[in-house]
Design an enzyme around this catalytic site. Sequence first.
Site, PDB file in Angstrom:
ATOM      1  N   SER A 502      47.488  34.256  52.860  1.00  0.00           N
ATOM      2  CA  SER A 502      47.340  34.443  51.426  1.00  0.00           C
ATOM      3  C   SER A 502      48.661  34.810  50.761  1.00  0.00           C
ATOM      4  O   SER A 502      48.903  34.457  49.608  1.00  0.00           O
ATOM      5  CB  SER A 502      46.300  35.537  51.148  1.00  0.00           C
ATOM      6  N   GLU A 503      49.507  35.514  51.486  1.00  0.00           N
ATOM      7  CA  GLU A 503      50.781  35.940  50.911  1.00  0.00           C
ATOM      8  C   GLU A 503      51.790  34.799  50.836  1.00  0.00           C
ATOM      9  O   GLU A 503      52.485  34.645  49.832  1.00  0.00           O
ATOM     10  CB  GLU A 503      51.374  37.088  51.744  1.00  0.00           C
TER      11      GLU A 503
END
Length: 645
Positions: A502-503
């Site tokens: 997600s990052e």
Amino acid sequence: MERCIQWVLGLLLAWAGVAAAADLDAQRTAFRKAILQAESGNWAGVEPLLPGLEGYVLLPDLRAGFLRSQLGRVPDAEVAEFLAEYPDLGFSEGLRTAWAESLARRGRWETFLEVYEEHFADGAEDTPLRCNALEGRIRTGRLEGVASEGVATWLSAYSQPKACDPVFTWLRETGALSEAHSAERISLALEAGQFRLARYLARSAPASERSRVETWAGMHADPSGRLNRMEQAGSSDEALVLYGLRRLASRDPDRAVLMWDRFDQRLNFEGETADAVQRRIALIHAWRHLPEGRSLLADLPESAVDEDVRVWRFRLALRDRDWPRAGGYLEELPGGIDGELDGRMFWQARVMEAAGDEEGARAIYEELAGHRGYHAFLAADRIGADYQWRHAQAVPDEAAIRQLETLTDVMRAREFFFTGFNYRGRREWRRALSAMNEAEKTQASILAHRWGWHSRAIATAAGSGLEDDLEIRYPLPWRQDFEQKSQAARIPTPWAYGIARSESLFMPDVASHAGAVGLMQLMPETGKRTARAARIPYRGIRTLKDPASNITLGTRYLGDMLNRFGQHRVLATAAYNAGPHRVERWLPRGEPLPADIWVETVPYSETRGYVRRVLAAEAVFHWRMNDKTHRLAEAMPPVAPKGGG
């Protein structure tokens, strides 16, 4: 005999492949050395490496890098000839822009205008180049339209680049800038909070304008005090009052309500600006979960109601667990919540369930549970249904893949990736995709996955119909590091994978606008502090861009957040994104709150979406790694009030 011949041919092809790979590795090594020399302007350092780079797809980049470092020192004709030979490679736009800027700096206006008109004039977004073009037209006597275009550029709420100064000087000298223009720009700057610019503009303006600037600056610094004085003086400067109320809303939202009521009684606010300020006051109360938020949102005039207001009316009713009111507000959101229809369906079922309509709620839960994702998994948990992974492995078209591998942009992207210049590779990959149809993008995603270029494989799959190939979309790179470091930090490895995906989409070199770096997107100060606590050597950005080090620090920090929030993964996930102090402010008051409601009422849209993505990704990664289901419900106990344990 035929089998023997086939065996020998196969062996020869294998040897040829090994030799070709060895040659390519040698070229990649040579290119890494050569590009550093070229971009530093040392062509003599490049020349000994050129024989080994003959035919290499990135060879032109060496000359491009050298020319860019020597603009103004090499003949312009040489740059023009090079760009004519390579008009559309990845470096071309950057080199051409830098050359145009160099031409303008050196006053080569005729050549500059030729380049500008051919390559930049249509829809130019580059303000310095646009100003260079205006100056070039002034210097060469092509004045038609310059005054009107120059004034339009000058009338900005923000300081313009130095490249525009000669044009603005000409506008003043020719009288194209009037006092009315100056007053208009000062107003724009004041309303945008650009007080340094406003003061600069007011230096040559009448004293009344200088006084106006200082009045607005005072309102910016002390909205409460200035509004008090304006009220006592009976001021009717509505624009200034509304600006002050907007400023006060962030600092002291309750006082902003009081001051709004007082001024509204006298000034009778109307119009879009007034609606925007009143809406902001109400929404800030909602975002901070202040008690007055419910009534303020409900009492807004219809002209001030927008999608944010409707959504937050629903969210506050949800946080109160006022299910009838939440259901009523939900009916006003036919387009979904945060752009997601699945979210609207899930909350509709929750409203029906709370009202005792178990059959209707179950029907919606069952429909949702047939999908894959955050709300689908929550729905499955509500009815005890199995998660539907819907994994469908992509079918490679080897002929199509071989054809893609021959495309110049694809080859260039591949070589930048394998030589470690990932950001340049991503640029080339975007260029390559822009010319592909959906079927080709599907095969390109498979190809990038084979290379281990997971960020491009994931991003390409999402837009090419490969949403269900979970091996491509949820890969397991650096698995040993993730497993070892997660175990050391006492956190689940699938959760760490969900955070990293997600990052950064597994880009080890990526940096955010805020300054976070690497796979798990750590801020340098956080990395330094975590490294010190873990007694890990820290060398700044170099450490954060090293995958193993970043994973070590990221999992350690994630573990710290988990401990800080009592092993609550939802809160720790939110804290990793928004910071622990904000999460502490978002904790409920009084009674525990169901975790799904807490997530839905997080004030930051970025953090809401982030938590949903991470929790859903953790479930997928757990299934991929263990062939077992990890239910979201296991990570989502009720959220206790601050200090409530």
